[in-house]
Design an enzyme around this catalytic site. Structure first.
Site, PDB file in Angstrom:
ATOM      1  N   LYS A 123       0.869  -1.183   0.000  1.00 53.93           N
ATOM      2  CA  LYS A 123       0.000   0.000   0.000  1.00 53.93           C
ATOM      3  C   LYS A 123       0.900   1.225   0.000  1.00 53.93           C
ATOM      4  O   LYS A 123       1.945   1.230   0.678  1.00 53.93           O
ATOM      5  CB  LYS A 123      -0.895  -0.033   1.245  1.00 53.93           C
ATOM      6  CG  LYS A 123      -1.907   1.109   1.331  1.00 53.93           C
ATOM      7  CD  LYS A 123      -2.803   0.983   2.566  1.00 53.93           C
ATOM      8  CE  LYS A 123      -3.841   2.091   2.634  1.00 53.93           C
ATOM      9  NZ  LYS A 123      -4.731   1.974   3.822  1.00 53.93           N
TER      10      LYS A 123
ATOM     11  N   SER B 280      -9.790   2.246   2.864  1.00 54.26           N
ATOM     12  CA  SER B 280      -8.885   2.964   1.987  1.00 54.26           C
ATOM     13  C   SER B 280      -7.920   2.068   1.212  1.00 54.26           C
ATOM     14  O   SER B 280      -7.341   2.516   0.232  1.00 54.26           O
ATOM     15  CB  SER B 280      -8.072   3.962   2.808  1.00 54.26           C
ATOM     16  OG  SER B 280      -7.253   3.273   3.745  1.00 54.26           O
TER      17      SER B 280
ATOM     18  N   SER C 149     -10.033  -0.191   7.007  1.00 48.97           N
ATOM     19  CA  SER C 149      -9.441  -0.107   5.674  1.00 48.97           C
ATOM     20  C   SER C 149      -8.764  -1.368   5.150  1.00 48.97           C
ATOM     21  O   SER C 149      -8.395  -1.409   3.975  1.00 48.97           O
ATOM     22  CB  SER C 149      -8.441   1.045   5.617  1.00 48.97           C
ATOM     23  OG  SER C 149      -9.131   2.246   5.471  1.00 48.97           O
TER      24      SER C 149
HETATM   25  N1  GLN Z   1     -13.143   4.615   6.284  1.00 49.17           N
HETATM   26  C1  GLN Z   1     -12.534   4.993   7.499  1.00 49.17           C
HETATM   27  C2  GLN Z   1     -12.071   6.418   7.405  1.00 49.17           C
HETATM   28  O1  GLN Z   1     -12.320   7.022   6.440  1.00 49.17           O
HETATM   29  C3  GLN Z   1     -11.403   4.085   7.823  1.00 49.17           C
HETATM   30  C4  GLN Z   1     -10.210   4.343   7.011  1.00 49.17           C
HETATM   31  C5  GLN Z   1      -9.040   3.513   7.443  1.00 49.17           C
HETATM   32  O2  GLN Z   1      -9.199   2.482   8.092  1.00 49.17           O
HETATM   33  N2  GLN Z   1      -7.865   3.972   7.092  1.00 49.17           N
HETATM   34  O3  GLN Z   1     -11.471   6.946   8.291  1.00 49.17           O
END
Ligand code: GLN
Length: 485
Positions: free
Chosen positions: A76, A151, A175
């Protein structure tokens, strides 16, 4: 070759069925052919990947290989990779070449893995759809009109489309698990502190945890074995050796007590998703587990608490991007204030700015107690809910996310509806417990994921339950239609 998971690749490389260079070239060709449609990669490292593969082949011939030597994978783009752009999905870091490897990357490199590239992600990991990326959205390989989740949408899409057998990912509020679920792959978020955050670009430091997205639980166990462990360079890393994740994989589930949180099956859960989850719970029962209803009474407070804590911490973490030391700098600043203002205005996207504003407000004098402190207290209640549940059951099982993969653009105009996709995933981050998402069925041709969560440091148990489920089902073996040229 591209259909093989990590364990099978390791075996094939060891007996010389093909070389790491052949496999890497095959996957790079697939990326060149398929990724223009998916946009799962921000950066592809073709030359360095082939060089790493050649070195891995030499190591295999010399008899000094590990089970991961020569296995291609992707990181990532939130993990720092020495000499390779590390953008975090943001214009702010579009020009940033990391000067060092994250601990996770270093460990996988030392094991001999071959990095083929860096995967797309929501900007600074803020999002649930990979649509906030500066590099454009990633598309779901099961239906390219839909989001892959986020994400870590690039990592999930790349693994689902068989562009790589595995990828690293991070999970602040879901995410790893939510994109794994929406793309039909396996995603493990370890206990907070189990995997080093050194070199992992910070979003919300008290929630962020690195983990893996792979085809199945066995491959995830192989990767976690290398990634987990104490790191003196991360002050929140837990000083405790990694457990044996491979040994207990096959253990019987007879008598295992699986808690089913009643709050995870209420309003908002898509009917088709709910039906697939019930069927998966039935399968676990056939494998010998006992299902027990449990209550996590403070669940409904998770989203509001998370969306105070995460923006608060992000507003602090992202204050380092000032246009002075690294990252985007505006043209011809008039003075220092103009330099800060315009560099940040140009470098950050809308969602990141929204969160910096919310977080700065929540932390400002007079509001700190009302918001941040209150949210931290709720966090403690959520932790207590889990603690009470784990006195009665060994693991918890339920949905990962309330809906199937949604359409690209469907939720971008309504941030709150986007935030609600995290309703079943954020509690594990607020409490710091491990959780895994595994493929558990389909609805309307789209994958549905089952989430298993456990007490602190119960990764081995979660992987065991996931593996037994995968021995009895073949959801995790399904590949998106049209990905085979
Ligand atoms: N969707 C969540 C956010 O926008 C989690 C994102 C994540 O786990 N990095 O914060």
């Amino acid at each position: 070759m591209h259909q093989l998971g990590i364990s099978d690749i390791g075996a094939a490389l060891a007996c010389g069925d093909f070389s790491s260079v052949e496999l890497t070239r095959n996957l790079l060709d697939r990326i060149a052919a398929l990724d223009p449609r998916l946009n799962a990669f921000i950066t592809v490292c073709a030359d360095s990947a082939l060089a790493e593969a050649a070195a891995a082949d030499a190591r295999i011939r010399a008899g000094t290989a590990t089970p991961l030597t020569g296995v291609p994978y992707a990181n990532k783009d939130i993990f720092c990779t020495e000499g390779v752009r590390t953008s975090c999905g943001s214009r702010m870091l579009d020009n940033f070449i990391a000067p060092y490897d994250a601990t996770v990357v270093e460990r996988l490199r030392n094991a001999g893995m071959v990095m083929v590239g860096k995967t797309n992600m929501d900007e600074f990991a803020m999002g649930s759809s990979t649509e906030t990326s500066f590099y454009g959205p990633t598309r779901n390989p099961w239906d390219t009109a839909r989001v892959p989740g986020g994400s870590s949408g690039g990592s999930a899409a790349a693994v689902a489309a068989r562009l790589v057998p595995a990828a690293t990912a991070t999970d602040t509020g879901g995410s790893i698990r939510q994109p794994a679920s929406l793309c039909g792959v396996t995603g493990l978020k370890p206990t907070y502190g189990r995997v080093s955050r050194y070199g992992m670009i910070a979003y919300a430091s008290s929630l962020d945890q690195g983990g893996v997205i792979a085809r199945d639980a066995r491959d995830s166990a192989l990767l976690l074995t290398v990634m987990a462990g104490f790191d003196p360079r991360d002050s929140t890393s837990v000083d405790r050796p990694a457990d044996d994740y491979l040994g207990p994989l096959e253990d019987s589930l007879a008598g295992l007590r699986i808690g089913v949180p009643i709050e995870y099956f209420g309003a908002g859960l898509d009917e088709g998703v709910g039906a697939a989850i019930q069927a998966a719970l039935g399968e676990l029962e056939r494998l010998g587990a006992r299902l027990i209803d449990v209550s996590l009474p403070n669940s409904a407070l998770s989203i509001p608490a998370y969306y105070v804590v995460a923006p608060a911490e992000c507003s602090s973490n992202l204050s380092r991007y000032d246009g002075v030391r690294f990252g985007h700098r505006c043209e011809e600043p008039r003075d220092l204030v103009d330099l800060y203002g315009r560099s940040r205005a140009e470098g950050f996207g809308r969602e990141v700015k929204r969160r910096i504003m919310i977080g700065t407000y929540a932390l400002s004098s007079g509001y700190f107690d009302a918001y941040y402190l209150k949210a931290q207290r709720i966090r403690r209640l959520i932790q207590a809910d889990f603690r009470a549940a784990f006195t009665k059951v060994d693991v918890l099982a339920g949905p990962v996310t309330p809906t199937l993969a949604f359409m690209i653009g469907e939720k971008t105009g309504d941030p709150v509806s986007m935030y609600l996709s995290d309703v079943y995933t954020v509690p594990a981050n607020l409490a710091g417990i491990p959780a895994i998402a595994i493929p558990a069925g389909f609805c309307a041709g789209l994958p549905v994921g089952l989430q298993l969560a456990g007490d602190y440091f119960s990764e081995a148990r979660l992987l065991n339950v996931a593996h037994r489920f995968q021995l009895a089902t073949d959801w995790h073996r399904q590949a998106p239609p049209g990905i085979d040229r």
